[in-house]
Design a protein around this motif. Structure first.
Motif, PDB file in Angstrom:
ATOM      1  N   HIS A 112      13.454 -35.742 -50.487  1.00 30.35           N
ATOM      2  CA  HIS A 112      12.467 -34.970 -49.737  1.00 30.35           C
ATOM      3  C   HIS A 112      13.072 -34.275 -48.513  1.00 30.35           C
ATOM      4  O   HIS A 112      12.336 -33.646 -47.746  1.00 30.35           O
ATOM      5  N   PHE A 113      14.364 -34.380 -48.340  1.00 29.97           N
ATOM      6  CA  PHE A 113      15.024 -33.735 -47.197  1.00 29.97           C
ATOM      7  C   PHE A 113      15.027 -32.231 -47.415  1.00 29.97           C
ATOM      8  O   PHE A 113      15.517 -31.736 -48.432  1.00 29.97           O
ATOM      9  N   ALA A 114      14.490 -31.466 -46.453  1.00 26.95           N
ATOM     10  CA  ALA A 114      14.172 -30.060 -46.715  1.00 26.95           C
ATOM     11  C   ALA A 114      14.998 -29.042 -45.935  1.00 26.95           C
ATOM     12  O   ALA A 114      14.789 -27.839 -46.109  1.00 26.95           O
ATOM     13  N   ILE A 115      15.918 -29.474 -45.084  1.00 31.53           N
ATOM     14  CA  ILE A 115      16.568 -28.509 -44.200  1.00 31.53           C
ATOM     15  C   ILE A 115      17.353 -27.451 -44.979  1.00 31.53           C
ATOM     16  O   ILE A 115      17.250 -26.252 -44.691  1.00 31.53           O
ATOM     17  N   SER A 116      18.151 -27.856 -45.963  1.00 33.35           N
ATOM     18  CA  SER A 116      18.958 -26.885 -46.710  1.00 33.35           C
ATOM     19  C   SER A 116      18.078 -25.825 -47.368  1.00 33.35           C
ATOM     20  O   SER A 116      18.341 -24.619 -47.267  1.00 33.35           O
ATOM     21  N   GLU A 117      17.019 -26.263 -48.044  1.00 31.34           N
ATOM     22  CA  GLU A 117      16.121 -25.321 -48.711  1.00 31.34           C
ATOM     23  C   GLU A 117      15.359 -24.478 -47.694  1.00 31.34           C
ATOM     24  O   GLU A 117      15.105 -23.284 -47.926  1.00 31.34           O
ATOM     25  N   ALA A 118      14.995 -25.078 -46.552  1.00 30.65           N
ATOM     26  CA  ALA A 118      14.280 -24.333 -45.513  1.00 30.65           C
ATOM     27  C   ALA A 118      15.145 -23.207 -44.953  1.00 30.65           C
ATOM     28  O   ALA A 118      14.669 -22.088 -44.746  1.00 30.65           O
ATOM     29  N   VAL A 119      16.415 -23.495 -44.701  1.00 34.50           N
ATOM     30  CA  VAL A 119      17.324 -22.456 -44.202  1.00 34.50           C
ATOM     31  C   VAL A 119      17.510 -21.371 -45.259  1.00 34.50           C
ATOM     32  O   VAL A 119      17.548 -20.171 -44.946  1.00 34.50           O
ATOM     33  N   ARG A 120      17.629 -21.776 -46.527  1.00 36.20           N
ATOM     34  CA  ARG A 120      17.801 -20.797 -47.612  1.00 36.20           C
ATOM     35  C   ARG A 120      16.618 -19.840 -47.661  1.00 36.20           C
ATOM     36  O   ARG A 120      16.795 -18.615 -47.713  1.00 36.20           O
ATOM     37  N   ARG A 121      15.395 -20.385 -47.638  1.00 34.00           N
ATOM     38  CA  ARG A 121      14.205 -19.529 -47.688  1.00 34.00           C
ATOM     39  C   ARG A 121      14.069 -18.696 -46.419  1.00 34.00           C
ATOM     40  O   ARG A 121      13.634 -17.535 -46.464  1.00 34.00           O
ATOM     41  N   LYS A 288       8.362 -20.515 -37.785  1.00 35.19           N
ATOM     42  CA  LYS A 288       8.585 -20.241 -39.210  1.00 35.19           C
ATOM     43  C   LYS A 288       9.392 -21.353 -39.856  1.00 35.19           C
ATOM     44  O   LYS A 288       9.077 -21.800 -40.969  1.00 35.19           O
ATOM     45  N   PHE A 289      10.427 -21.828 -39.153  1.00 37.32           N
ATOM     46  CA  PHE A 289      11.277 -22.871 -39.718  1.00 37.32           C
ATOM     47  C   PHE A 289      10.483 -24.170 -39.902  1.00 37.32           C
ATOM     48  O   PHE A 289      10.588 -24.826 -40.946  1.00 37.32           O
ATOM     49  N   VAL A 290       9.696 -24.552 -38.896  1.00 38.77           N
ATOM     50  CA  VAL A 290       8.894 -25.781 -38.987  1.00 38.77           C
ATOM     51  C   VAL A 290       7.911 -25.679 -40.153  1.00 38.77           C
ATOM     52  O   VAL A 290       7.733 -26.639 -40.921  1.00 38.77           O
ATOM     53  N   ASP A 291       7.276 -24.524 -40.303  1.00 36.82           N
ATOM     54  CA  ASP A 291       6.335 -24.338 -41.419  1.00 36.82           C
ATOM     55  C   ASP A 291       7.040 -24.479 -42.772  1.00 36.82           C
ATOM     56  O   ASP A 291       6.492 -25.061 -43.714  1.00 36.82           O
ATOM     57  N   LEU A 292       8.260 -23.953 -42.862  1.00 34.14           N
ATOM     58  CA  LEU A 292       9.015 -24.060 -44.112  1.00 34.14           C
ATOM     59  C   LEU A 292       9.365 -25.511 -44.422  1.00 34.14           C
ATOM     60  O   LEU A 292       9.267 -25.951 -45.577  1.00 34.14           O
ATOM     61  N   VAL A 293       9.791 -26.268 -43.420  1.00 28.98           N
ATOM     62  CA  VAL A 293      10.132 -27.675 -43.631  1.00 28.98           C
ATOM     63  C   VAL A 293       8.904 -28.442 -44.123  1.00 28.98           C
ATOM     64  O   VAL A 293       8.995 -29.234 -45.077  1.00 28.98           O
ATOM     65  N   LYS A 294       7.768 -28.226 -43.505  1.00 24.37           N
ATOM     66  CA  LYS A 294       6.534 -28.910 -43.929  1.00 24.37           C
ATOM     67  C   LYS A 294       6.162 -28.508 -45.357  1.00 24.37           C
ATOM     68  O   LYS A 294       5.800 -29.369 -46.181  1.00 24.37           O
TER      69      LYS A 294
END
Length: 306
Positions: A112-121, A288-294
């Motif tokens: 569930h770790f989302a940082i890599s995908e969040a940065v990609r998006r 935007k980044f926080v919203d992507l992580v959530k």
């Protein structure tokens, strides 16, 4: 230094990196320039300011009293400039500025770790954001967010603080392990008790020592670590027992290098959250980044539950 130019700002950034790396040689890899070039930059900055900032030589690197003041002011100025760029960009609806995200170590293998995908998006949209990722202990992450040194952080924060916002993300399961060659390796899990484990040397985590002592009961405390990776290294010696996240230990368990002790009596779940500073207006980039992580974390949790 009556006026601050772009050159002065570059020199101040070099100075801050040198101080935080604790010397010219250690700063080489961060700045990607030679020690002699770094020395020239610091000398030029001293000439511009008109004071000696640090002592260097055989005695090692050491800030002067005035240099320590310049260092603190330099950090404040540079952070203000980065924040200013982000706020101006927000006014123009442009994603820009510096975004510093902190995290506790050994999270990348969590499903569930989302940082890599969040940065990609995030980078799929036009932006001028410079990402910086910082791995640090839980206590440092909290204080750095409160002080504004980093903008957000992900980690286990068992005690909430009024100065922080907390967004729950995922649970992380931890188990008790030993390495290949340990006397308990491949022992029957049903038969292992607290009395059994108390006879063996244990590794305690500096950031959770009291918790570890409660879990172990009477324990032979013979080593300590400040990171999860350091714990893994010691457990792989086959000399100790200690806690690791289940997802992080899995590759070594599958390879026959680690063994989970007990069934569930030594396991526990740790809540991980994303923290930001309370009462601080977020930049457009951070929001935007926080919203992507959530969003990504929720997607992955839903997939697991299906």
């Amino acid at each position: 230094m009556k006026q601050v130019s772009d050159i002065d700002l570059r020199l101040l950034r070099v100075f801050v990196v040198v101080v935080e790396a604790r010397g010219f040689a250690a700063a080489e890899s961060y700045l990607n320039v030679s020690t002699s070039t770094i020395s020239i930059h610091i000398s030029n900055l001293e000439k511009r300011i008109g004071i000696r900032l640090c002592e260097r030589g055989r005695g090692g690197f050491k800030l002067t009293e005035r240099g320590a003041i310049v260092y603190e002011e330099s950090k404040r100025i540079l952070k203000s400039l980065d924040d200013y760029a982000g706020k101006i960009a927000s006014v123009k609806s442009l994603l820009a500025g510096r975004l510093v995200i902190g995290m506790s170590d050994a999270l990348v293998t969590h499903p569930h770790f989302a940082i890599s995908e969040a940065v990609r998006r995030f980078n799929q949209s036009a932006n001028e954001v410079r990402f910086q990722l910082a791995v640090a202990p839980m206590q440092d992450l909290e204080s750095d967010v409160v002080d504004g040194r980093i903008h957000a952080a992900i980690g286990p924060f068992p005690r909430t603080k009024s100065s922080l916002n907390y967004i729950p993300l995922f649970m992380e399961q931890h188990d008790l392990f030993c390495g290949e060659g340990h006397p308990l390796f491949n022992a029957s899990r049903k038969l292992i008790t607290k009395t059994d484990i108390s006879a063996f040397p244990a590794v305690l985590r500096s950031f959770r020592q009291e918790f570890d002592r409660d879990q172990f009961g009477t324990v032979r405390e013979e080593a300590s670590v400040s990171t999860i990776e350091a714990m893994l290294i010691l457990l792989l010696t086959g000399s100790y027992i200690g806690f690791l996240p289940r997802h992080y230990a899995k590759p070594w368990v599958d390879a026959g290098k680690l063994f989970r002790l007990g069934e569930d009596q030594f396991s526990y779940d740790s809540q991980h959250a994303l923290i930001t500073r309370q009462g601080h207006r977020e930049s457009l980039a951070l929001s935007k980044f926080v919203d992507l992580v959530k969003e990504i974390t929720l997607e992955r949790r839903r997939l697991d539950s299906e």
